[in-house]
Write an enzyme that holds these catalytic residues in place. Structure first.
Site, PDB file in Angstrom:
ATOM      1  N   THR A   1       0.871  -1.204   0.000  1.00 36.25           N
ATOM      2  CA  THR A   1       0.000   0.000   0.000  1.00 36.25           C
ATOM      3  C   THR A   1       0.897   1.240   0.000  1.00 36.25           C
ATOM      4  OG1 THR A   1      -0.252  -0.240   2.396  1.00 36.25           O
ATOM      5  CG2 THR A   1      -2.056  -1.017   1.023  1.00 36.25           C
TER       6      THR A   1
ATOM      7  N   LYS B   1       3.922  -6.870   4.145  1.00 37.34           N
ATOM      8  CA  LYS B   1       3.681  -5.487   3.742  1.00 37.34           C
ATOM      9  C   LYS B   1       3.276  -4.702   4.976  1.00 37.34           C
ATOM     10  CE  LYS B   1       0.394  -3.448   3.176  1.00 37.34           C
ATOM     11  NZ  LYS B   1      -0.526  -2.581   3.999  1.00 37.34           N
TER      12      LYS B   1
ATOM     13  N   THR C   1       0.956  -8.614  11.814  1.00 31.77           N
ATOM     14  CA  THR C   1       0.684  -7.405  11.058  1.00 31.77           C
ATOM     15  C   THR C   1       0.115  -7.748   9.706  1.00 31.77           C
ATOM     16  OG1 THR C   1       1.483  -5.296  10.353  1.00 31.77           O
ATOM     17  CG2 THR C   1       2.879  -7.150   9.827  1.00 31.77           C
TER      18      THR C   1
ATOM     19  N   GLU D   1       6.354   4.547   7.577  1.00 26.37           N
ATOM     20  CA  GLU D   1       5.981   5.816   6.945  1.00 26.37           C
ATOM     21  C   GLU D   1       6.880   6.948   7.452  1.00 26.37           C
ATOM     22  OE1 GLU D   1       1.334   4.843   5.896  1.00 26.37           O
ATOM     23  OE2 GLU D   1       1.794   6.016   7.685  1.00 26.37           O
TER      24      GLU D   1
ATOM     25  N   ASN E   1       0.326  10.982   6.160  1.00 24.61           N
ATOM     26  CA  ASN E   1      -0.948  10.672   6.791  1.00 24.61           C
ATOM     27  C   ASN E   1      -1.932  11.827   6.791  1.00 24.61           C
ATOM     28  OD1 ASN E   1      -0.884   7.840   7.647  1.00 24.61           O
ATOM     29  ND2 ASN E   1       1.057   8.541   8.534  1.00 24.61           N
TER      30      ASN E   1
ATOM     31  N   SER F   1      -6.496   6.640   4.225  1.00 23.13           N
ATOM     32  CA  SER F   1      -6.341   5.204   4.448  1.00 23.13           C
ATOM     33  C   SER F   1      -7.307   4.741   5.516  1.00 23.13           C
ATOM     34  CB  SER F   1      -4.921   4.857   4.847  1.00 23.13           C
ATOM     35  OG  SER F   1      -4.624   5.397   6.113  1.00 23.13           O
TER      36      SER F   1
END
Lengths: 402, 402
Positions: free
Chosen positions: A153, A179, A190, A273, A397, A402
């Site tokens: 993603t 991922k 996860t 991220e 973010n 998302s």
């Protein structure tokens, strides 16, 4: 951003596993976003799933199908999490399994569905179902890297790990892909890890190995303390290779499996991220493992520690303040010792007398930072991996729905 | 950044309280950084302090002096927290009390010391002690705004609140000042709140009123989940005005005090580091107040919710995911209802059927955001106030050595 350059490894074949992908334009066109994994008959399959109470529709269906029967296919889409979608989401997840089962000639209950991406939008079922025959047609034992790419993603790179281990004089292989880059504080596993081996492993043993391995890998990483609605980790043992039975075999297999799980989990943090640092937090001399984990996660989640890491600032006061607010009973802070790499930061409740800013700054300048916190209360330990908090994290973010 | 324009109120005198300040150049020259508050003889004084296990030297000394005797002076420096400073820090805090006691003709044990600022540096004692006579010379009943300015660190503005209440036919006044913008997840109280009234309140009652008031004000705010080593809130009742004794008087006084504590706590959030939004999180229909607080703080601490707020993105999936990972037993998420202002976001485990992006975006465009989460499990409630997570927060904390 991501920490370090990590190439996808050359992945050998795992006998009994084939992987196919398609571009189904689930969120946007022109990228692999649908993955099908075929598992040969007779394999053992174990799974762990998110403990988020709002877990996604595919998690409900995958758990049920895993209990019911012998899984033959995994189907994974990115671009849409099918979470917070109510009854429609459940019907969509079931319809995906039914259609793949029909095309492949297996019952719907032999298909486990997985989704990742935006929460709360209905799956684009037409496009998803259209992609299934394409993914099936591309099934290949060499499809590991394509599958790793097909589940990304906000990841900046695919994540894979491979190893071999000798069992009963034969070499067995363990391959895995994962991922994840944000909403990373797994609680069970996860979203998403898929690991396969050609070894033959009894179902109950496989479940134990996965549960214990995940507890020390995926459940010990955090980017931002947010547990996803879609976390899942699946471990497949196709049984085409050597049988893992003796205590020695189990120990060797466990060691190899744990290595792969940790490598995949760490790959998620390295690609966290906005990450500019890969941080290992080791807590030792705790009374219980839970206490060690509590201290490690309190430090790992502290925005002030994370921004100091981003700034390469050896701000030991923030680490000390985070340790001090961790939920530890009757905490004698004068016994706490904190090391940054080889440099002693804190002892006897304050800055170590030997500490110099120069020495601390030299360690902080690196991309890989080790922080070791000794509590002076017992013998239990925990290791947690995390990333820093950067402007890029906020940008990603604040922009990404998302 | 800060949310809204808030002027420091015109503060009336509280009989029995005088405030003085000095520029002592503790961190840098040219700003008020030392405050002395004189309390008339016979006052009642209550205090609450941080539960961080690494609490600062002045917190240890202030707690001991508060228990020992009748406080006559508070001395507060900004620019240096005197935390993580070991034995030297304790000696410095005690020497500060001794010198102020000598100058003012009271025992050292009648002085309570407070510090805020960088952790782990020794106090510049020469400059601090030189400032004490200057601060004493400037003592004035009108010194409230100067004192509010003298306790600021990364705050962009001084924070004060004032109110009056009728007790036994007489008007009593309650004044307070607070500071704080980062490392804000108070656990007892936040560094620093100083509140004074001319009412006469029995010592035991005063302690109860402060403890209960702080539980619903300072302990219900969070900027970044980090509990300071130096949190403290002090409540002074000088006894020069009306006596608070009857149940009616107590109820009225409590209501006025709680209003001041909440106003001061909210002022900290409005001035939170990098804040562009002031967010009220109300959780209701919980089984216990702790459960309501757990859900509220899980949402308030979620970096994904906080960045969505910064982006003015009505990303209900992130709120739902945060609610779902809160530590709530046997959580039936299908009963959860979430409202954003007047707009229903979530019901029956997914997006409300009446919801439109347009309606959600209109609410999110505002500076003041209300999120109401109904758990459908009981009758307990909690309200928590927080700010968003912006680029500015990262900049402040990657640059500021605190």
């Amino acid at each position: 951003m991501a920490v370090g350059k990590v190439l996808f490894p050359v992945m050998p074949v795992v006998e009994g596993v084939s992987l196919g992908t398609a571009e189904a334009a689930i969120k946007k066109p022109g990228r692999r976003d649908l993955v099908v994994i075929e598992i040969a008959e007779g394999a053992s399959v174990a799974g762990t799933f998110t403990r988020n109470a709002f877990c996604a529709a595919p998690v409900h269906v995958a758990k049920r199908h895993l209990v019911n029967g012998a899984p033959r296919f995994l189907v994974i889409n990115t671009g849409n999490a099918n979470a917070g979608t109510g009854d429609v989401g459940m019907r969509d997840a079931e319809a995906t399994c039914a259609e793949l089962g029909r095309l492949a000639g297996v019952p719907a209950s032999a298909v486990l569905p997985f989704s990742t991406g935006v929460i709360g939008e209905p799956l684009p079922m037409d496009r998803l179902l259209d992609g299934l025959p394409v993914a099936l047609a591309s099934l290949s034992a060499d499809g590991w890297q394509a599958a790793g790419e097909g589940i990304m993603t906000t990841d900046t790179r695919p994540k894979g790990a491979t190893t071999t281990v000798e069992i009963g004089g034969r070499t067995v292989t363990i391959n895995g892909v994962s991922k994840g880059a944000g909403m990373i504080k797994p609680n069970m596993a996860t979203m998403l890890g898929f690991v396969a081996t050609d070894a033959s492993v009894d179902q109950v043993l496989l479940e134990t190995l996965l549960r214990e391995g995940v507890a020390r890998s995926f459940n010990c990483i955090t980017v931002d303390s947010d547990t996803s609605t879609n976390d899942a980790c699946i471990l497949i043992a196709t049984g085409r290779g050597a049988k893992v039975t003796s205590d020695d075999d189990i120990a060797r297999f466990r060691e190899a499996l744990d290595r792969i799980l940790i490598e995949l989990a760490q790959a998620i943090i390295r690609d966290g991220e906005g990450a500019t640092k890969f941080v290992t937090l080791e807590v030792s001399e705790a009374r219980t493992r839970q206490e060690a984990l509590d201290v490690a996660f309190t430090v790992a989640h502290s925005p002030l520690v994370k921004t100091a890491l981003y700034a390469s600032d050896a701000n030991w006061g923030r680490i000390l303040a985070a340790v001090g607010r961790a939920p530890v009973d009757a905490f004698d802070v004068s016994r706490v010792v904190i090391d940054l790499g080889e440099v002693r930061l804190v002892e006897e409740g304050g800055r170590a007398s030997s500490y110099t800013e120069e020495a601390g700054s030299a360690v902080m300048a690196g991309e890989e930072i080790n922080i070791h916190i000794r509590l002076g209360r017992g013998e239990e330990t925990a290791t947690v991996w995390t990333s820093d908090l950067s402007h890029e994290y906020v940008s990603i973010n604040a922009d990404y729905r998302s």
